[in-house]
Design an enzyme around this catalytic site. Structure first.
Site, mmCIF file in Angstrom:
data_model
loop_
_atom_site.group_PDB
_atom_site.id
_atom_site.type_symbol
_atom_site.label_atom_id
_atom_site.label_comp_id
_atom_site.label_asym_id
_atom_site.label_seq_id
_atom_site.Cartn_x
_atom_site.Cartn_y
_atom_site.Cartn_z
ATOM 1 C CB CYS A 86 48.599 -0.042 8.242
ATOM 2 S SG CYS A 86 48.833 1.003 9.711
ATOM 3 C CG HIS A 195 51.526 -3.803 9.505
ATOM 4 N ND1 HIS A 195 51.834 -3.047 8.406
ATOM 5 C CD2 HIS A 195 51.101 -2.937 10.457
ATOM 6 C CE1 HIS A 195 51.617 -1.764 8.682
ATOM 7 N NE2 HIS A 195 51.162 -1.668 9.913
ATOM 8 C CD GLU A 197 52.956 -5.455 5.980
ATOM 9 O OE1 GLU A 197 53.036 -4.285 6.398
ATOM 10 O OE2 GLU A 197 51.885 -6.091 5.972
#
EC number: 6.3.5.3
Length: 229
Positions: A86, A195, A197
Site C-alpha cells: 500500500c 495487504h 499482513e
C-alpha cells in the site's frame, strides 16, 4: 533472517506487519525508525501501509526523502529483499526502486474491501509458496492505488514477468493491466497495493497472505544454507 519494519510518521500498518512476522511466523523482526541511517544488521526490509507524512504532496513523496531511504536504496541494490504494501508500494515508486506510479482510484473514492487476485509470478522471494495462476483473496484499503506507467514500461513489465499479482475479475481502482503488485527487474523488490499482513490467520477471514511471509523466510533460509557451503 532478521527483518526490519520501517516506521514513518503516519504509518498505521506497521504493527500488522510486525505481528504477522513475529507472532504468526515467529520471525526475528524489529521496528526501525525513519530517522535511522543504517540497515546493516538486517536481511530484509518491510515498508508498511498507512499515510506517511499525511500523504501531503503525493502519497510517499515526502517519505522518499527520509533519513532511512538511502540505506533502503543501497539495500535493494545489493539484491536483498525489500517489500512494500500500500503506502509502502507508493514510497518504493517515489524512490525509483519500482517503475511507474500510483494515482487516485478511478472512482475518486477510498476503497476498503477484499478483492480477488491472480498470482502471476511464483519465482520471487515473496511468492515461491504460491501456485502459478493461483487465485487468492486479500484486503485492500486505499484511495491512491491505481497503477500507472507508460506503454513502454508496461510492455517491459509484461516481458520480464515483473507483474506478480493482478486483480482477478473486478479491478477496484483502474490499475492499468489490472496490476496489483510488481517487482523490480532483479525480482528482489516487491510492491503491492493489497495487504497480505491482514490475511495471515483464519480468525482474520483467510490466510491467503501468509505465504508471502513464509516465502520470504524460506528464501532467507535457503540463502543462509547456500552461504554455508
Amino acid at each position: 533472517m532478521k527483518i526490519a519494519v520501517v516506521v514513518f510518521p503516519g504509518s498505521n500498518c506497521d504493527v500488522d506487519l510486525f505481528e504477522a512476522l513475529h507472532t504468526v511466523c515467529q520471525a526475528d523482526v524489529e521496528y526501525v525508525s525513519h530517522k535511522e541511517k543504517s540497515l546493516e544488521s538486517f536481511d530484509a526490509v518491510m515498508l508498511p501501509g498507512g499515510f506517511s507524512y499525511g500523504d501531503y504532496l503525493r502519497c510517499g513523496a515526502i517519505a522518499r526523502f527520509s533519513n532511512i531511504m538511502p540505506a533502503i536504496v543501497e539495500f535493494a541494490k545489493q539484491g536483498k529483499p525489500v517489500f512494500g504494501t500500500c503506502n509502502g508500494f507508493q514510497i518504493l515508486t517515489e524512490a525509483g526502486l519500482l517503475p511507474g506510479a500510483l494515482k487516485q482510484n478511478n472512482s475518486l473514492k477510498f476503497v476498503c474491501k477484499t478483492v480477488d487476485l491472480t498470482v502471476e509470478n511464483t519465482k520471487t522471494p515473496f511468492t515461491s509458496q504460491y501456485g502459478e495462476k493461483e487465485q487468492i483473496s486479500l484486503p485492500i484499503a486505499h484511495a491512491d492505488g491505481s497503477y500507472y506507467a507508460d506503454q513502454e514500461t508496461l510492455a517491459k513489465l509484461e516481458e520480464n514477468h515483473q507483474i506478480v499479482f493482478r486483480y482477478a475479475g473486478e479491478n477496484p481502482n483502474g490499475s492499468l493491466n489490472d496490476i496489483a503488485g510488481i517487482t523490480n527487474e532483479a525480482g528482489n523488490v516487491l510492491g503491492m497495493m493489497p495487504h497480505p499482513e491482514r490475511a495471515v490467520e483464519a480468525l482474520l477471514g483467510n490466510e491467503d497472505g501468509l505465504r508471502v511471509f513464509k516465502s520470504l523466510l524460506e528464501s532467507g533460509k535457503n540463502t543462509i544454507e547456500e552461504a554455508a557451503f
